[in-house]
Enzyme design. Structure first.
Site, PDB file in Angstrom:
ATOM      1  N   CYS A  45       4.777  24.846  63.828  1.00  0.00           N
ATOM      2  CA  CYS A  45       4.443  24.178  62.568  1.00  0.00           C
ATOM      3  C   CYS A  45       3.778  22.817  62.730  1.00  0.00           C
ATOM      4  O   CYS A  45       2.654  22.622  62.281  1.00  0.00           O
ATOM      5  CB  CYS A  45       5.694  24.044  61.724  1.00  0.00           C
TER       6      CYS A  45
ATOM      7  N   ASN B   7       5.366  17.845  56.658  1.00  0.00           N
ATOM      8  CA  ASN B   7       5.345  18.058  58.111  1.00  0.00           C
ATOM      9  C   ASN B   7       4.621  16.919  58.829  1.00  0.00           C
ATOM     10  O   ASN B   7       5.041  16.488  59.905  1.00  0.00           O
ATOM     11  CB  ASN B   7       4.704  19.404  58.448  1.00  0.00           C
TER      12      ASN B   7
ATOM     13  N   ALA C 232      13.368  10.313  70.407  1.00  0.00           N
ATOM     14  CA  ALA C 232      12.218  10.315  71.322  1.00  0.00           C
ATOM     15  C   ALA C 232      12.341  11.509  72.265  1.00  0.00           C
ATOM     16  O   ALA C 232      13.443  11.923  72.615  1.00  0.00           O
ATOM     17  CB  ALA C 232      12.201   9.013  72.113  1.00  0.00           C
ATOM     18  N   GLY C 233      11.217  12.082  72.635  1.00  0.00           N
ATOM     19  CA  GLY C 233      11.259  13.262  73.495  1.00  0.00           C
ATOM     20  C   GLY C 233       9.912  13.516  74.139  1.00  0.00           C
ATOM     21  O   GLY C 233       9.072  12.607  74.221  1.00  0.00           O
TER      22      GLY C 233
ATOM     23  N   THR D 195      -0.578  31.811  59.368  1.00  0.00           N
ATOM     24  CA  THR D 195      -1.809  31.036  59.171  1.00  0.00           C
ATOM     25  C   THR D 195      -2.040  30.206  60.433  1.00  0.00           C
ATOM     26  O   THR D 195      -1.921  28.988  60.412  1.00  0.00           O
ATOM     27  CB  THR D 195      -1.704  30.092  57.946  1.00  0.00           C
TER      28      THR D 195
HETATM   29  C1  UGA Z   1       9.506  22.146  61.030  1.00  0.00           C
HETATM   30  C2  UGA Z   1      10.114  21.361  59.856  1.00  0.00           C
HETATM   31  O1  UGA Z   1      11.259  20.597  60.297  1.00  0.00           O
HETATM   32  C3  UGA Z   1      10.544  22.313  58.744  1.00  0.00           C
HETATM   33  O2  UGA Z   1      11.013  21.569  57.621  1.00  0.00           O
HETATM   34  C4  UGA Z   1       9.322  23.157  58.335  1.00  0.00           C
HETATM   35  O3  UGA Z   1       9.653  24.096  57.336  1.00  0.00           O
HETATM   36  C5  UGA Z   1       8.808  23.903  59.546  1.00  0.00           C
HETATM   37  O4  UGA Z   1       8.448  22.959  60.550  1.00  0.00           O
HETATM   38  C6  UGA Z   1       7.616  24.715  59.064  1.00  0.00           C
HETATM   39  O5  UGA Z   1       6.605  24.119  58.716  1.00  0.00           O
HETATM   40  O6  UGA Z   1       7.756  25.937  58.930  1.00  0.00           O
HETATM   41  P1  UGA Z   1      10.520  23.479  63.132  1.00  0.00           P
HETATM   42  O7  UGA Z   1       9.120  23.545  63.637  1.00  0.00           O
HETATM   43  O8  UGA Z   1      11.366  24.702  63.157  1.00  0.00           O
HETATM   44  O9  UGA Z   1      10.539  22.950  61.609  1.00  0.00           O
HETATM   45  O10 UGA Z   1      11.278  22.440  64.043  1.00  0.00           O
HETATM   46  P2  UGA Z   1      11.776  20.921  63.970  1.00  0.00           P
HETATM   47  O11 UGA Z   1      13.233  20.893  64.068  1.00  0.00           O
HETATM   48  O12 UGA Z   1      11.175  20.198  62.826  1.00  0.00           O
HETATM   49  O13 UGA Z   1      11.177  20.357  65.333  1.00  0.00           O
HETATM   50  C7  UGA Z   1       9.768  20.319  65.577  1.00  0.00           C
HETATM   51  C8  UGA Z   1       9.470  19.639  66.875  1.00  0.00           C
HETATM   52  O14 UGA Z   1       9.734  18.251  66.813  1.00  0.00           O
HETATM   53  C9  UGA Z   1      10.297  20.140  68.064  1.00  0.00           C
HETATM   54  O15 UGA Z   1       9.467  20.250  69.189  1.00  0.00           O
HETATM   55  C10 UGA Z   1      11.359  19.077  68.262  1.00  0.00           C
HETATM   56  O16 UGA Z   1      11.823  18.994  69.589  1.00  0.00           O
HETATM   57  C11 UGA Z   1      10.563  17.843  67.877  1.00  0.00           C
HETATM   58  N1  UGA Z   1      11.416  16.719  67.421  1.00  0.00           N
HETATM   59  C12 UGA Z   1      12.106  16.819  66.262  1.00  0.00           C
HETATM   60  C13 UGA Z   1      11.463  15.547  68.182  1.00  0.00           C
HETATM   61  O17 UGA Z   1      10.822  15.446  69.247  1.00  0.00           O
HETATM   62  N2  UGA Z   1      12.222  14.511  67.721  1.00  0.00           N
HETATM   63  C14 UGA Z   1      12.923  14.575  66.566  1.00  0.00           C
HETATM   64  O18 UGA Z   1      13.579  13.576  66.207  1.00  0.00           O
HETATM   65  C15 UGA Z   1      12.878  15.764  65.821  1.00  0.00           C
END
Ligand code: UGA
Length: 427
Positions: A263, A211, A255-256, A86
């Site tokens: 997603c 999300n 932080a990043g 989607t």
């Molecule tokens: C995310 C959600 O965590 C899942 O629960 C959800 O199922 C998924 O989206 C989805 O909708 O299918 P994902 O996109 O695989 O999962 O990755 P994340 O680990 O959540 O990270 C997302 C982004 O946030 C990355 O770019 C990561 O670097 C960033 N992030 C994450 C940060 O900058 N800081 C954080 O503390 C955590």
């Protein structure tokens, strides 16, 4: 129980493999002949730790198979999971539901007995009812109910998330459909993982709200991080200090360079659009999106400032280009904004990533690919740590600094202690 999964993208494939591991007979369908041929020969088209082993185990046990023929998969299945993409619709940020609706129509024509049609794709509120309408119109005789079962898998940890979920959300109205889904999830129920039954609209919204909330935590800490830099505070200490409060929680406060992936960017945008459509603007989410765009610009400025105001002619080493570690996924990766900006400003960018090259080559024209961090850093004026792969968490900073022309690091993932990094510079 026989289960059909429509779509062998990230969610569909992981769900299919894991459901077959629960003991169900799973047939996964995809339109791409090449992908199905690859899967039938035991190869996994995405990089996800552990998926290849689990796929091979269940395929050889005869519980998991792959086909391009949707009717074969749906025939006799008690549950049909729709897990097609989607993507954000070009121009307006709405979720593009054309794949979901096309799948619903195909499923309608293929149903041979009662089945629950479960939407796993992330879809706006009201989509499941539309799916029901589409199936009914395409095949008025079809015996079916619809259900919503949003997915909360993180790339890189997807199997763990499927097998040990924080919760399973099932939006369902019909008792018969609920019984089938309860049976499918029984291995999780028996191990006391919470299963939350809701109405269709609530399940649809839970996914977006989850999300958007996680993205909010990230944008919040990224804004605090900018303030920390200005006032001389340490964002890691601040995140720890607030995260230990159980009401806040320490997760998703790293932080990043801004959140990326398939997603958060898409779902925050879609939630903002859903709010506008229903005249209930989601102002927090709208701000979260704006802050996330700003973070990437701030990172570019930081790199330019470290190079004395211009990166023209400078060599910059970028460590990590995927949107996060343990994946080869480049979708909405911060590297896709930051690297082209550096190249556009005249920098010579050398990049390295353990898994990102296959996808990244086409997406990052003009960069030089390197095999390891130290060769990327050789004679460089700046090293940017952009994705926190394990190998970039434990760099030999003295060796790195030695190799560089100007020993400078922009640690966008806040991995290294400033003092340790400063001390690693040649004297
Ligand atoms: C995310 C959600 O965590 C899942 O629960 C959800 O199922 C998924 O989206 C989805 O909708 O299918 P994902 O996109 O695989 O999962 O990755 P994340 O680990 O959540 O990270 C997302 C982004 O946030 C990355 O770019 C990561 O670097 C960033 N992030 C994450 C940060 O900058 N800081 C954080 O503390 C955590």
């Amino acid at each position: 129980m026989k289960i059909a999964i429509i779509g062998t993208g990230y969610v569909g494939l992981v769900s299919g493999v894991c459901l077959s591991d629960f003991g169900h007979t799973v047939v996964c369908v995809d339109k791409s002949e090449a992908k199905i041929a690859q899967l039938n020969s035991g190869k996994v088209p995405i990089y996800e730790p552990g998926l290849d082993v689990l796929l091979a185990k269940n395929a050889s046990a005869g519980r998991l198979s792959f086909t391009t023929r949707l009717s074969d998969a749906v025939d006799g299945a008690e549950a049909v999971f729709v897990a097609v993409g989607t993507p954000s619709r070009r121009g307006d940020g709405h979720a593009d539901l054309s794949y979901v609706f096309a799948a619903a129509e195909d499923v309608a024509k293929a149903l041979t007995g009662y089945a629950v049609v479960v939407t796993k794709s992330t879809v706006p509120v009201g989509t499941n009812r539309k799916v029901a309408e589409i199936i009914h119109t395409a095949n008025p005789e079809a015996e079916f109910d619809v259900a919503s079962n949003p997915e909360f898998l993180r790339e890189g940890a997807a199997i763990e998330d499927f097998m040990r979920p924080n919760r399973v959300v099932i939006g369902v109205e019909a008792g018969r459909a609920q019984e089938i889904l309860a049976q499918i999830c029984r291995p999780l129920f028996l191990r006391d993982f919470p299963i939350v039954y809701t109405g269709l609209e609530s399940a649809e919204l839970i996914k977006y709200a989850a999300n958007a909330f996680l993205a909010t935590k990230i944008s919040f800490i990224n804004e605090i991080s900018a303030l920390c830099e200005r006032v001389g505070a340490d964002v890691k200490a601040v995140a720890k200090g607030i995260g230990l409060d159980g009401r806040i929680g320490s997760k998703f406060l790293h932080a990043g360079p801004g959140y990326g992936g398939s997603c958060f960017p898409k779902d925050t945008l879609a939630l903002a659009r859903i709010g506008q459509e229903h005249a209930v603007p989601q102002r927090i989410t709208e701000t979260v999106i704006a802050v996330n765009d700003g973070v990437k610009r701030r990172m570019i400025e930081k790199a330019v400032n470290l190079c004395g105001g211009s990166v023209a002619g400078r060599k910059i080493a970028v460590l990590g280009v995927t949107f996060k570690p343990n994946t080869d996924d480049m979708r909405e990766a911060p590297s896709l904004t930051i690297v082209p900006a550096m190249i556009g400003a005249g920098a010579k960018v050398h990049v390295v990533d353990p898994q990102g090259r296959r996808e990244g080559e086409a997406l990052l024209p003009g960069v030089t690919w390197e095999d390891d961090a130290y060769s990327a850093a050789s004679e460089a004026d700046l090293v940017i740590v952009l994705t926190e792969w394990n190998e970039y968490r434990a760099l030999d900073l003295a060796k790195l600094a030695q190799a560089m022309s100007t020993p400078q690091m922009a640690d966008f993932r806040n991995i290294y202690d400033r003092e340790t990094a400063m001390n690693a510079r040649p004297r």
